[in-house]
Write a protein that holds these residues in place. Sequence first.
Motif, PDB file in Angstrom:
ATOM      1  N   LYS A 153      -7.264  66.256  38.072  1.00 50.05           N
ATOM      2  CA  LYS A 153      -6.315  65.655  37.128  1.00 50.05           C
ATOM      3  C   LYS A 153      -5.632  64.426  37.742  1.00 50.05           C
ATOM      4  CE  LYS A 153      -5.274  70.034  34.777  1.00 50.05           C
ATOM      5  NZ  LYS A 153      -4.241  71.091  34.552  1.00 50.05           N
ATOM      6  N   ASP A 188      -8.163  61.583  37.743  1.00 49.58           N
ATOM      7  CA  ASP A 188      -8.388  61.162  36.356  1.00 49.58           C
ATOM      8  C   ASP A 188      -7.267  60.218  35.905  1.00 49.58           C
ATOM      9  OD1 ASP A 188      -9.269  61.038  33.701  1.00 49.58           O
ATOM     10  OD2 ASP A 188      -8.188  62.856  33.135  1.00 49.58           O
ATOM     11  N   LYS A 189      -6.052  60.590  36.208  1.00 55.09           N
ATOM     12  CA  LYS A 189      -4.892  59.776  35.832  1.00 55.09           C
ATOM     13  C   LYS A 189      -4.925  58.418  36.529  1.00 55.09           C
ATOM     14  CE  LYS A 189       0.187  60.008  35.665  1.00 55.09           C
ATOM     15  NZ  LYS A 189       1.368  60.847  36.024  1.00 55.09           N
ATOM     16  N   ILE A 206      -7.588  56.793  37.719  1.00 59.98           N
ATOM     17  CA  ILE A 206      -8.683  55.963  37.192  1.00 59.98           C
ATOM     18  C   ILE A 206      -8.271  55.327  35.873  1.00 59.98           C
ATOM     19  CG2 ILE A 206     -11.051  55.966  36.305  1.00 59.98           C
ATOM     20  CD1 ILE A 206     -11.603  58.336  38.222  1.00 59.98           C
ATOM     21  N   ASN A 207      -7.736  56.125  34.986  1.00 56.79           N
ATOM     22  CA  ASN A 207      -7.296  55.597  33.683  1.00 56.79           C
ATOM     23  C   ASN A 207      -6.250  54.504  33.848  1.00 56.79           C
ATOM     24  OD1 ASN A 207      -8.388  57.030  31.114  1.00 56.79           O
ATOM     25  ND2 ASN A 207      -8.136  58.699  32.584  1.00 56.79           N
ATOM     26  N   TYR A 208      -5.352  54.703  34.786  1.00 57.28           N
ATOM     27  CA  TYR A 208      -4.301  53.717  35.029  1.00 57.28           C
ATOM     28  C   TYR A 208      -4.895  52.400  35.528  1.00 57.28           C
ATOM     29  CZ  TYR A 208       0.153  51.851  36.795  1.00 57.28           C
ATOM     30  OH  TYR A 208       1.266  51.073  37.031  1.00 57.28           O
ATOM     31  N   LYS A 223      -7.999  51.297  35.123  1.00 56.83           N
ATOM     32  CA  LYS A 223      -8.816  50.666  34.078  1.00 56.83           C
ATOM     33  C   LYS A 223      -7.938  49.977  33.035  1.00 56.83           C
ATOM     34  CE  LYS A 223     -12.502  50.392  33.913  1.00 56.83           C
ATOM     35  NZ  LYS A 223     -13.389  49.390  34.574  1.00 56.83           N
ATOM     36  N   THR A 257     -14.890  55.235  42.322  1.00 55.38           N
ATOM     37  CA  THR A 257     -14.263  56.522  42.612  1.00 55.38           C
ATOM     38  C   THR A 257     -14.980  57.178  43.784  1.00 55.38           C
ATOM     39  OG1 THR A 257     -13.685  56.773  40.275  1.00 55.38           O
ATOM     40  CG2 THR A 257     -13.548  58.734  41.648  1.00 55.38           C
ATOM     41  N   MET A 287     -15.952  63.669  35.313  1.00 59.99           N
ATOM     42  CA  MET A 287     -14.590  63.190  35.066  1.00 59.99           C
ATOM     43  C   MET A 287     -14.498  61.697  35.319  1.00 59.99           C
ATOM     44  SD  MET A 287     -11.813  62.001  36.948  1.00 59.99           S
ATOM     45  CE  MET A 287     -12.165  62.636  38.580  1.00 59.99           C
ATOM     46  N   GLU A 314     -16.252  59.747  32.511  1.00 58.33           N
ATOM     47  CA  GLU A 314     -15.513  59.808  31.240  1.00 58.33           C
ATOM     48  C   GLU A 314     -14.209  59.021  31.305  1.00 58.33           C
ATOM     49  OE1 GLU A 314     -15.157  63.978  30.660  1.00 58.33           O
ATOM     50  OE2 GLU A 314     -17.315  64.251  30.267  1.00 58.33           O
ATOM     51  N   SER A 315     -13.644  58.883  32.503  1.00 58.62           N
ATOM     52  CA  SER A 315     -12.389  58.139  32.655  1.00 58.62           C
ATOM     53  C   SER A 315     -12.620  56.633  32.746  1.00 58.62           C
ATOM     54  CB  SER A 315     -11.644  58.614  33.912  1.00 58.62           C
ATOM     55  OG  SER A 315     -11.311  59.975  33.800  1.00 58.62           O
ATOM     56  N   SER A 344     -14.695  55.073  35.232  1.00 59.24           N
ATOM     57  CA  SER A 344     -15.031  54.568  36.559  1.00 59.24           C
ATOM     58  C   SER A 344     -16.351  53.802  36.503  1.00 59.24           C
ATOM     59  CB  SER A 344     -15.146  55.733  37.552  1.00 59.24           C
ATOM     60  OG  SER A 344     -15.430  55.250  38.844  1.00 59.24           O
TER      61      SER A 344
END
Length: 384
Positions: free
Chosen positions: A127, A130-131, A133-135, A137, A145, A164, A167-168, A170
């Motif tokens: 988690k 994931d957070k 990577i999203n941040y 991007k 990653t 993960m 999907e995020s 990367s």
Amino acid sequence: MFFHALSPSEAILNNIKIVDSTLRDGEQTAGVIFNKQDKVKIAKELSDLGVYQIEAGIPAMMGEEFEAVSAIAKLGLKSRIMSWNRPVLSDIDTSLKAGVDSVGISCPISPIHLHFKLGLEFDEALKLTDKAINYAKKHGLYVSTHMEDAGRAPRNFLVRFALMAKESGSDRLRICDTSSVMDPFKVYETVTYLSERVGIPLEVHMHNDFGMATANTLVGVASGSEFASVTVLGLGKMAGNASLEEVIAALKFLWGVDLGFDFKKMISLSNYVSKKSGVEIPDFRPIIGKKLFSTESGISLDARKMGKKISAFSAQDLGLVEQLVIGKHSGPKAVKNKFEEFGIQLNDEQINIILPKIKSKVSELSRPLFDKELMLIYKETFNS
């Protein structure tokens, strides 16, 4: 699982990209410190050499490390500039301030590293990453990653983490052999397994504690990894990483994959990194050792000069010069060739006279002779 006649496809070979981590992982070599000026010069030379991406350092360390990464990011180099980050938003914010266009977000995924480095369970680390990577991007960054200690992670951890990351958003996934526990068979198995099940561009980042980093990297590339992580001289913690010079030379001279690297520039860069790091280059180190192309055989030297390669590559391929030394194994041909370098033409009778004296001196000193020693023997023999 054993792989048989593993041979990389043209599609794979035509897409290989070299990622250099000298300024980050290489600096983890015990006792090695590059100052800002050193880092900027090395980055310039890496870019000029043709490296796809430079892992410039860890901005979150602040101080001169931040300044160095920031200075490199402002150079406008051909290479992409990546920073190393924990899966922590403040790290990514600092990387953004440094001006890099790419971030590596690194997280342990083996149970032992999760426990001792992060004190987290796998799902918690998942988690967190994931957070992050999203941040990254959302802020327009290219994201690599990193799966730390992938060689000791359970298969389900590898797949779940890779899915993960994909999907995020990367851009690629780095398989890190952090503890140097992977061999070529394990690398093949891991790369093919993830390629078949996840479908995200992969990178292999191999450590060299068992002397297999270059082999592991080549197998990783042949198995489907698009990116190969290296360092100049193979610098890195413990026994280091896959070396830039070995990987690109093997690609070119074993597989015929010419990435456009200028080997003269590579040798110049290697010498500079050696000087600044204090890590000496052994005389017979693969590819760049200064005595690698020394020979005591005149016949071998003649064959090389005629273009008949004794080995898979020649000194000329690297922009170097063959060196003939006179030692224990030197025969009449070598002695004749060596004295021709001095502008002296020896006939067969002279060679038969001087060769035993040379052999005697070599035996006495237990080493090859210097040029001045050869000339002294010549003068004592023929001018007395």
